[in-house]
Design an enzyme around this catalytic site. Sequence first.
Site, PDB file in Angstrom:
ATOM      1  N   LYS A 178       0.796  -1.185  -0.010  1.00 42.31           N
ATOM      2  CA  LYS A 178       0.017  -0.065   0.020  1.00 42.31           C
ATOM      3  C   LYS A 178       0.899   1.208  -0.139  1.00 42.31           C
ATOM      4  O   LYS A 178       0.568   2.248  -0.551  1.00 42.31           O
ATOM      5  CB  LYS A 178      -0.892   0.081   1.267  1.00 42.31           C
ATOM      6  CG  LYS A 178      -1.925   1.270   1.355  1.00 42.31           C
ATOM      7  CD  LYS A 178      -2.766   1.341   0.072  1.00 42.31           C
ATOM      8  CE  LYS A 178      -3.684   2.754   0.199  1.00 42.31           C
ATOM      9  NZ  LYS A 178      -4.667   2.579   1.149  1.00 42.31           N
ATOM     10  N   LYS A 246      -0.663  11.547   5.572  1.00 42.38           N
ATOM     11  CA  LYS A 246      -0.358  10.584   6.675  1.00 42.38           C
ATOM     12  C   LYS A 246       0.440   9.263   5.933  1.00 42.38           C
ATOM     13  O   LYS A 246       1.433   8.881   6.520  1.00 42.38           O
ATOM     14  CB  LYS A 246      -1.728  10.277   7.382  1.00 42.38           C
ATOM     15  CG  LYS A 246      -1.344   9.081   8.502  1.00 42.38           C
ATOM     16  CD  LYS A 246      -1.874   7.717   7.880  1.00 42.38           C
ATOM     17  CE  LYS A 246      -3.093   7.533   7.455  1.00 42.38           C
ATOM     18  NZ  LYS A 246      -3.375   6.071   7.026  1.00 42.38           N
TER      19      LYS A 246
END
Length: 301
Positions: A178, A246
């Site tokens: 990811k 983030k």
Amino acid sequence: MNIAQPGTTRVGFVGLGLMGRPMAQRILDAGYDLTVFNRTAEKARPLIEAGAKQAGSPAEVAAASDVVVSIVTDTPDVVQIVTGDGGLLAGAHEGMTWIDMRTISPEATRDLGARVAAKGVEVLDAPVSGGPPGAAAGTLAIMVGGDEDVYEASLPILRTMGSVITHMGDLGAGQVTKACNQIVLAGYLLGISEGLVFGAKAGVDPARIREALLGGYAQGRMLDVHGERMVKHAFAPGFFVRLHNKDLHIVLEMARSLATPVPVAALAAQNFNALVAEGGGDLDNSSMVKIYEKLAQKELA
């Protein structure tokens, strides 16, 4: 290990935000007995009205479930729902499977996995890509880390939410994959933003630039969807700036430990930092273009 099946496998779901609620809905629609928890209980109402059960804590979800799926905001939130008062650990039981689908650091994933495994719980990390439209349609890309037998047993549940599901390796490998995904998306956003603003500053209609580029090698889903959002200044969130930011800071921390250069991720993170500082953290990540517009003093819309 038993294969998860509707009607026999009890599923719990923790986190009912933009992604979680449609994902949980798909599990419920597939015929699974579903128990849900969200900090803002009101967000669970559509699922409860559709037949899900509402729990008062993650611990209650764990106690009532064979498989628990979670997708909350950030690493501290995942830690809280697992180890905090009323967390999953308090209700976890031997033979349960926990599938965490939020993007957090691989290190945090492995640490939490070890703590949960000590109670006899199997763990998969399974971050996703595809945004709310993919969550609603069940077409998410799901990148899975963990034991292969646990992955195979959990596939029927994962298939209710995703159309491209890939086992990447041991626990944490899903999170690494990811992170790669977020680097590539950041590169697309930088390139599309730069190209459209450059062309507009030179006097060409950015909507026509996008249309022309979609016919050649530059074509792709990001140019199609995010490029249109940029041209129209339609920045209602699909994926929040603050969340992509983030994720990129997870990449930067990993890159430091690996001594690996990630200049694209670093530049994108700086642009997202600027957007957050200007109050744009809850905009869609396609609002990256606003930084280029500001620097070039040329707005697309």
